[in-house]
Design a protein around this motif. Structure first.
Motif, PDB file in Angstrom:
ATOM      1  N   LYS A   1       0.857  -1.149   0.089  1.00 17.98           N
ATOM      2  CA  LYS A   1      -0.028   0.187  -0.055  1.00 17.98           C
ATOM      3  C   LYS A   1       0.792   1.162   0.011  1.00 17.98           C
ATOM      4  CE  LYS A   1      -3.940   2.268   2.198  1.00 17.98           C
ATOM      5  NZ  LYS A   1      -4.959   2.035   3.340  1.00 17.98           N
ATOM      6  N   SER A   2       1.926   0.968   0.655  1.00 18.49           N
ATOM      7  CA  SER A   2       2.704   2.294   0.996  1.00 18.49           C
ATOM      8  C   SER A   2       3.385   2.870  -0.435  1.00 18.49           C
ATOM      9  CB  SER A   2       4.079   2.133   1.969  1.00 18.49           C
ATOM     10  OG  SER A   2       4.694   3.154   1.912  1.00 18.49           O
ATOM     11  N   ALA A   3       4.050   1.880  -1.159  1.00 22.53           N
ATOM     12  CA  ALA A   3       4.545   2.195  -2.404  1.00 22.53           C
ATOM     13  C   ALA A   3       3.422   2.688  -3.522  1.00 22.53           C
ATOM     14  CB  ALA A   3       5.036   0.784  -3.007  1.00 22.53           C
ATOM     15  N   LYS A   4       2.164   2.123  -3.309  1.00 21.32           N
ATOM     16  CA  LYS A   4       1.261   2.509  -4.482  1.00 21.32           C
ATOM     17  C   LYS A   4       0.772   3.784  -4.067  1.00 21.32           C
ATOM     18  CE  LYS A   4      -0.220  -2.105  -5.770  1.00 21.32           C
ATOM     19  NZ  LYS A   4      -1.367  -3.190  -5.687  1.00 21.32           N
ATOM     20  N   MET A   5       0.577   4.039  -2.707  1.00 18.46           N
ATOM     21  CA  MET A   5       0.151   5.520  -2.371  1.00 18.46           C
ATOM     22  C   MET A   5       1.310   6.455  -2.659  1.00 18.46           C
ATOM     23  SD  MET A   5      -2.978   5.128  -1.482  1.00 18.46           S
ATOM     24  CE  MET A   5      -3.330   6.693  -0.707  1.00 18.46           C
ATOM     25  N   ASP A   6       2.443   6.122  -2.584  1.00 14.62           N
ATOM     26  CA  ASP A   6       3.421   7.073  -2.969  1.00 14.62           C
ATOM     27  C   ASP A   6       3.450   7.537  -4.386  1.00 14.62           C
ATOM     28  OD1 ASP A   6       4.490   7.334  -0.435  1.00 14.62           O
ATOM     29  OD2 ASP A   6       6.290   5.725  -0.843  1.00 14.62           O
ATOM     30  N   ASP A   7       2.977   6.342  -5.470  1.00 10.52           N
ATOM     31  CA  ASP A   7       3.012   6.763  -6.413  1.00 10.52           C
ATOM     32  C   ASP A   7       1.598   7.585  -7.018  1.00 10.52           C
ATOM     33  OD1 ASP A   7       4.976   5.033  -7.191  1.00 10.52           O
ATOM     34  OD2 ASP A   7       3.706   3.315  -7.952  1.00 10.52           O
ATOM     35  N   VAL A   8       0.483   7.611  -5.998  1.00 15.55           N
ATOM     36  CA  VAL A   8      -0.466   8.637  -6.238  1.00 15.55           C
ATOM     37  C   VAL A   8      -0.214   9.876  -5.751  1.00 15.55           C
ATOM     38  CG1 VAL A   8      -2.761   8.738  -5.288  1.00 15.55           C
ATOM     39  CG2 VAL A   8      -2.247   6.283  -6.226  1.00 15.55           C
ATOM     40  N   ALA A   9       0.749   9.709  -4.646  1.00 15.44           N
ATOM     41  CA  ALA A   9       0.971  11.145  -4.272  1.00 15.44           C
ATOM     42  C   ALA A   9       1.977  11.859  -5.437  1.00 15.44           C
ATOM     43  CB  ALA A   9       1.794  11.201  -3.001  1.00 15.44           C
ATOM     44  N   THR A  10       2.879  11.066  -5.916  1.00 20.50           N
ATOM     45  CA  THR A  10       3.633  11.715  -6.944  1.00 20.50           C
ATOM     46  C   THR A  10       2.714  12.086  -8.187  1.00 20.50           C
ATOM     47  OG1 THR A  10       5.449  10.255  -6.298  1.00 20.50           O
ATOM     48  CG2 THR A  10       5.493  11.077  -8.402  1.00 20.50           C
ATOM     49  N   ALA A  11       1.922  11.172  -8.433  1.00 20.62           N
ATOM     50  CA  ALA A  11       0.974  11.418  -9.820  1.00 20.62           C
ATOM     51  C   ALA A  11       0.152  12.891  -9.495  1.00 20.62           C
ATOM     52  CB  ALA A  11       0.253  10.416 -10.054  1.00 20.62           C
ATOM     53  N   ASN A  12      -0.179  12.898  -8.238  1.00 23.54           N
ATOM     54  CA  ASN A  12      -1.228  13.890  -7.820  1.00 23.54           C
ATOM     55  C   ASN A  12      -0.161  15.426  -7.959  1.00 23.54           C
ATOM     56  OD1 ASN A  12      -3.549  12.914  -7.421  1.00 23.54           O
ATOM     57  ND2 ASN A  12      -3.298  12.512  -5.433  1.00 23.54           N
ATOM     58  N   SER A  13       1.079  15.184  -7.353  1.00 24.55           N
ATOM     59  CA  SER A  13       1.856  16.401  -7.527  1.00 24.55           C
ATOM     60  C   SER A  13       1.978  17.067  -8.815  1.00 24.55           C
ATOM     61  CB  SER A  13       3.156  16.293  -6.868  1.00 24.55           C
ATOM     62  OG  SER A  13       3.755  15.381  -7.410  1.00 24.55           O
ATOM     63  N   PHE A  14       2.265  15.893  -9.793  1.00 25.33           N
ATOM     64  CA  PHE A  14       2.285  16.148 -11.130  1.00 25.33           C
ATOM     65  C   PHE A  14       1.114  16.860 -11.880  1.00 25.33           C
ATOM     66  CE2 PHE A  14       5.817  12.709 -11.772  1.00 25.33           C
ATOM     67  CZ  PHE A  14       6.719  13.722 -11.583  1.00 25.33           C
TER      68      PHE A  14
ATOM     69  N   HIS B   1       3.321   2.627 -15.191  1.00 21.84           N
ATOM     70  CA  HIS B   1       4.395   3.271 -15.638  1.00 21.84           C
ATOM     71  C   HIS B   1       4.515   4.380 -16.598  1.00 21.84           C
ATOM     72  CE1 HIS B   1       8.809   3.775 -15.884  1.00 21.84           C
ATOM     73  NE2 HIS B   1       8.545   3.521 -17.473  1.00 21.84           N
ATOM     74  N   PHE B   2       3.826   3.995 -17.790  1.00 22.66           N
ATOM     75  CA  PHE B   2       3.534   4.633 -18.855  1.00 22.66           C
ATOM     76  C   PHE B   2       2.798   6.024 -18.317  1.00 22.66           C
ATOM     77  CE2 PHE B   2      -0.704   2.826 -19.405  1.00 22.66           C
ATOM     78  CZ  PHE B   2      -1.375   3.949 -20.047  1.00 22.66           C
ATOM     79  N   GLN B   3       1.961   5.788 -17.553  1.00 23.93           N
ATOM     80  CA  GLN B   3       1.267   7.084 -17.029  1.00 23.93           C
ATOM     81  C   GLN B   3       2.099   7.977 -16.243  1.00 23.93           C
ATOM     82  OE1 GLN B   3      -1.824   4.786 -14.879  1.00 23.93           O
ATOM     83  NE2 GLN B   3      -3.275   5.067 -16.597  1.00 23.93           N
ATOM     84  N   MET B   4       2.779   7.361 -15.328  1.00 28.57           N
ATOM     85  CA  MET B   4       3.823   8.331 -14.627  1.00 28.57           C
ATOM     86  C   MET B   4       4.889   8.744 -15.628  1.00 28.57           C
ATOM     87  SD  MET B   4       4.150   8.803 -11.556  1.00 28.57           S
ATOM     88  CE  MET B   4       3.745   7.790 -10.329  1.00 28.57           C
ATOM     89  N   VAL B   5       5.204   8.268 -16.586  1.00 29.37           N
ATOM     90  CA  VAL B   5       6.265   8.837 -17.389  1.00 29.37           C
ATOM     91  C   VAL B   5       5.535   9.967 -18.288  1.00 29.37           C
ATOM     92  CG1 VAL B   5       7.303   8.446 -19.556  1.00 29.37           C
ATOM     93  CG2 VAL B   5       7.646   6.907 -17.892  1.00 29.37           C
ATOM     94  N   GLU B   6       4.320   9.816 -18.651  1.00 30.29           N
ATOM     95  CA  GLU B   6       3.434  11.016 -19.346  1.00 30.29           C
ATOM     96  C   GLU B   6       3.472  12.087 -18.503  1.00 30.29           C
ATOM     97  OE1 GLU B   6       0.215   9.227 -21.429  1.00 30.29           O
ATOM     98  OE2 GLU B   6       1.678   7.987 -22.825  1.00 30.29           O
ATOM     99  N   LEU B   7       2.911  11.972 -17.289  1.00 30.62           N
ATOM    100  CA  LEU B   7       2.638  12.888 -16.263  1.00 30.62           C
ATOM    101  C   LEU B   7       4.330  13.786 -16.116  1.00 30.62           C
ATOM    102  CD1 LEU B   7       0.400  10.647 -13.799  1.00 30.62           C
ATOM    103  CD2 LEU B   7      -0.024  13.121 -14.955  1.00 30.62           C
ATOM    104  N   TYR B   8       5.090  13.119 -15.794  1.00 26.41           N
ATOM    105  CA  TYR B   8       6.530  13.737 -15.768  1.00 26.41           C
ATOM    106  C   TYR B   8       6.937  14.466 -16.862  1.00 26.41           C
ATOM    107  CZ  TYR B   8      11.450  14.269 -15.212  1.00 26.41           C
ATOM    108  OH  TYR B   8      12.736  14.844 -15.006  1.00 26.41           O
ATOM    109  N   GLU B   9       6.607  13.856 -17.965  1.00 29.25           N
ATOM    110  CA  GLU B   9       7.089  14.494 -19.326  1.00 29.25           C
ATOM    111  C   GLU B   9       6.320  15.849 -19.599  1.00 29.25           C
ATOM    112  OE1 GLU B   9       7.294  11.855 -22.805  1.00 29.25           O
ATOM    113  OE2 GLU B   9       8.824  10.813 -21.719  1.00 29.25           O
TER     114      GLU B   9
END
Length: 136
Positions: free
Chosen positions: A16-29, A82-90
């Motif tokens: 849960k922690s790692a997934k929630m970190d991903d969501v938090a990162t996605a939300n910041s993007f 992963h591809f969503q995180m990459v697209e958000l980051y870019e």
């Protein structure tokens, strides 16, 4: 010492922690992409940017949707691929760069305007001093 069955999962909580970190990162993007405004407007702006940059026309299952962004924002979804995180980051990086360039442009333009105003003021002052000397 091992983890007792009563505490199993409480100490590590890795899934849960790692997934929630991903969501938090996605939300910041998403917040960076959408800008500082009302949540609905921010999400729509972020969605517009993401759809424009990554339309996924041939892959409707992976297209950007407001529901997907809202799911992350409201912590209703814990899965960020992963591809969503990459697209958000870019997208966030491209917009950050564009905003920085725009700020630099505004700064330079303001400096040039100040110089032009100063030059005009100096020119008017020289004309006035010449006329004053000839009249007196």
């Amino acid at each position: 010492m091992g983890i007792s069955p009563g505490n199993a999962g409480k100490k590590t909580g890795q899934g849960k922690s790692a997934k929630m970190d991903d969501v938090a990162t996605a939300n910041s993007f998403i917040a960076e992409i959408g800008g500082k405004r009302h949540v609905g407007d921010m999400l729509r702006t972020a969605l517009r940017e993401l759809r424009e940059r990554f339309p996924h026309r041939d892959d409707p299952e992976n297209q950007w949707t407001e529901r997907r962004l809202r799911g992350w924002w409201n912590n209703e979804s814990r899965i960020v691929r992963h591809f969503q995180m990459v697209e958000l980051y870019e997208t966030a990086e491209a917009l950050r760069k564009a905003r920085d360039e725009h700020a630099e442009f505004i700064k330079e333009t303001t400096r040039i305007r100040q110089m032009a105003k100063l030059a005009k003021t100096n020119a008017v002052g020289r004309v006035a001093s010449r006329q004053g000397g000839q009249l007196g």
